[in-house]
Design a protein around this motif. Structure first.
Motif, PDB file in Angstrom:
ATOM      1  N   ALA A   1       0.834  -1.206   0.000  1.00  0.00           N
ATOM      2  CA  ALA A   1       0.000   0.000   0.000  1.00  0.00           C
ATOM      3  C   ALA A   1       0.868   1.255   0.000  1.00  0.00           C
ATOM      4  CB  ALA A   1      -0.942  -0.009   1.207  1.00  0.00           C
ATOM      5  N   TYR A   2       1.909   1.281   0.841  1.00  0.00           N
ATOM      6  CA  TYR A   2       2.791   2.446   0.864  1.00  0.00           C
ATOM      7  C   TYR A   2       3.602   2.551  -0.427  1.00  0.00           C
ATOM      8  CZ  TYR A   2       1.635   3.724   5.633  1.00  0.00           C
ATOM      9  OH  TYR A   2       0.973   4.145   6.758  1.00  0.00           O
ATOM     10  N   THR A   3       3.939   1.424  -1.012  1.00  0.00           N
ATOM     11  CA  THR A   3       4.641   1.449  -2.302  1.00  0.00           C
ATOM     12  C   THR A   3       3.740   2.045  -3.377  1.00  0.00           C
ATOM     13  OG1 THR A   3       5.949  -0.486  -1.676  1.00  0.00           O
ATOM     14  CG2 THR A   3       5.824   0.033  -4.030  1.00  0.00           C
ATOM     15  N   LEU A   4       2.474   1.642  -3.379  1.00  0.00           N
ATOM     16  CA  LEU A   4       1.520   2.198  -4.335  1.00  0.00           C
ATOM     17  C   LEU A   4       1.365   3.702  -4.136  1.00  0.00           C
ATOM     18  CD1 LEU A   4      -0.536   1.897  -6.603  1.00  0.00           C
ATOM     19  CD2 LEU A   4      -2.226   1.191  -4.883  1.00  0.00           C
ATOM     20  N   LEU A   5       1.262   4.146  -2.898  1.00  0.00           N
ATOM     21  CA  LEU A   5       1.157   5.590  -2.634  1.00  0.00           C
ATOM     22  C   LEU A   5       2.396   6.338  -3.119  1.00  0.00           C
ATOM     23  CD1 LEU A   5      -0.468   5.602   0.913  1.00  0.00           C
ATOM     24  CD2 LEU A   5      -1.500   6.378  -1.230  1.00  0.00           C
ATOM     25  N   ALA A   6       3.561   5.755  -2.924  1.00  0.00           N
ATOM     26  CA  ALA A   6       4.795   6.380  -3.396  1.00  0.00           C
ATOM     27  C   ALA A   6       4.806   6.471  -4.925  1.00  0.00           C
ATOM     28  CB  ALA A   6       6.012   5.602  -2.907  1.00  0.00           C
ATOM     29  N   LEU A   7       4.359   5.419  -5.603  1.00  0.00           N
ATOM     30  CA  LEU A   7       4.324   5.434  -7.069  1.00  0.00           C
ATOM     31  C   LEU A   7       3.318   6.453  -7.593  1.00  0.00           C
ATOM     32  CD1 LEU A   7       4.583   1.628  -7.839  1.00  0.00           C
ATOM     33  CD2 LEU A   7       6.299   3.377  -8.294  1.00  0.00           C
ATOM     34  N   ILE A   8       2.173   6.551  -6.936  1.00  0.00           N
ATOM     35  CA  ILE A   8       1.176   7.557  -7.336  1.00  0.00           C
ATOM     36  C   ILE A   8       1.767   8.953  -7.172  1.00  0.00           C
ATOM     37  CG2 ILE A   8      -1.041   8.599  -6.712  1.00  0.00           C
ATOM     38  CD1 ILE A   8      -1.984   5.699  -6.023  1.00  0.00           C
ATOM     39  N   SER A   9       2.456   9.174  -6.060  1.00  0.00           N
ATOM     40  CA  SER A   9       3.099  10.477  -5.832  1.00  0.00           C
ATOM     41  C   SER A   9       4.144  10.768  -6.904  1.00  0.00           C
ATOM     42  CB  SER A   9       3.754  10.507  -4.454  1.00  0.00           C
ATOM     43  OG  SER A   9       2.790  10.325  -3.450  1.00  0.00           O
ATOM     44  N   LEU A  10       4.964   9.783  -7.224  1.00  0.00           N
ATOM     45  CA  LEU A  10       5.971   9.935  -8.275  1.00  0.00           C
ATOM     46  C   LEU A  10       5.303  10.273  -9.606  1.00  0.00           C
ATOM     47  CD1 LEU A  10       8.927   9.576  -9.328  1.00  0.00           C
ATOM     48  CD2 LEU A  10       8.334   7.171  -9.715  1.00  0.00           C
ATOM     49  N   HIS A  11       4.230   9.586  -9.917  1.00  0.00           N
ATOM     50  CA  HIS A  11       3.518   9.800 -11.166  1.00  0.00           C
ATOM     51  C   HIS A  11       2.953  11.227 -11.242  1.00  0.00           C
ATOM     52  CE1 HIS A  11       2.233   7.681 -14.713  1.00  0.00           C
ATOM     53  NE2 HIS A  11       0.975   8.024 -14.547  1.00  0.00           N
TER      54      HIS A  11
END
Length: 150
Positions: A117-127
């Protein structure tokens, strides 16, 4: 939610059930997104986008799609395996719990759910940051990816 004391009634009365319901909904949306992505032709990357930026974009998108399915699955596995779980609600009915009750497995699924979940949030932020960079800071270059995303 997880930082609240177990004595907080709302935590188990509605917070966890609503979290689980929307987790199942996120799984359904994730599946639909993967199906649409597999059946759709993507527009080409902007002409001035650097090759490493295009590769990072593709990798990020694929990881976000995968995690959009994996995160809810880990949440389901976590809830299904927890010995004190009262099921996995999905609005008007309960989903069957397909895994046996096992608190050791629950601990592994809990770690996986949190990490993904935190990895997904980090990727969304990066995107999002990449879209902002290409939209507002790459002046004079054909790198605006926002129209491609919409």
């Amino acid at each position: 939610m997880t930082t609240l004391s177990d004595d907080t009634a709302a935590k188990f009365d509605w917070m966890y059930p609503v979290h689980k319901e929307f987790g199942v909904l996120a799984f359904v949306v994730g599946l639909i997104a993967v199906i649409v992505r597999l059946r759709s032709a993507l527009p080409p990357h902007p002409a001035d986008l650097k090759p490493w930026e295009a590769a990072l974009s593709v990798a990020t998108q694929r990881l976000m799609l995968a995690l959009g399915i994996i995160v809810p699955l880990m949440g389901y596995a976590m809830s299904s395996s927890y010995s004190q779980s009262d099921g996995v609600p999905f609005f008007f009915f309960d989903l069957p719990e397909l895994l046996g009750k096992n608190d050791k497995a629950f601990a592994i699924f809990a770690w996986a759910h949190k990490t993904t979940a935190y990895t997904l949030l980090a990727l969304i932020s990066l995107h999002v940051l990449a879209v902002i960079k290409h939209r507002f800071f790459d002046r004079g270059r054909d790198t605006d990816v926002l129209s491609r995303m919409i």
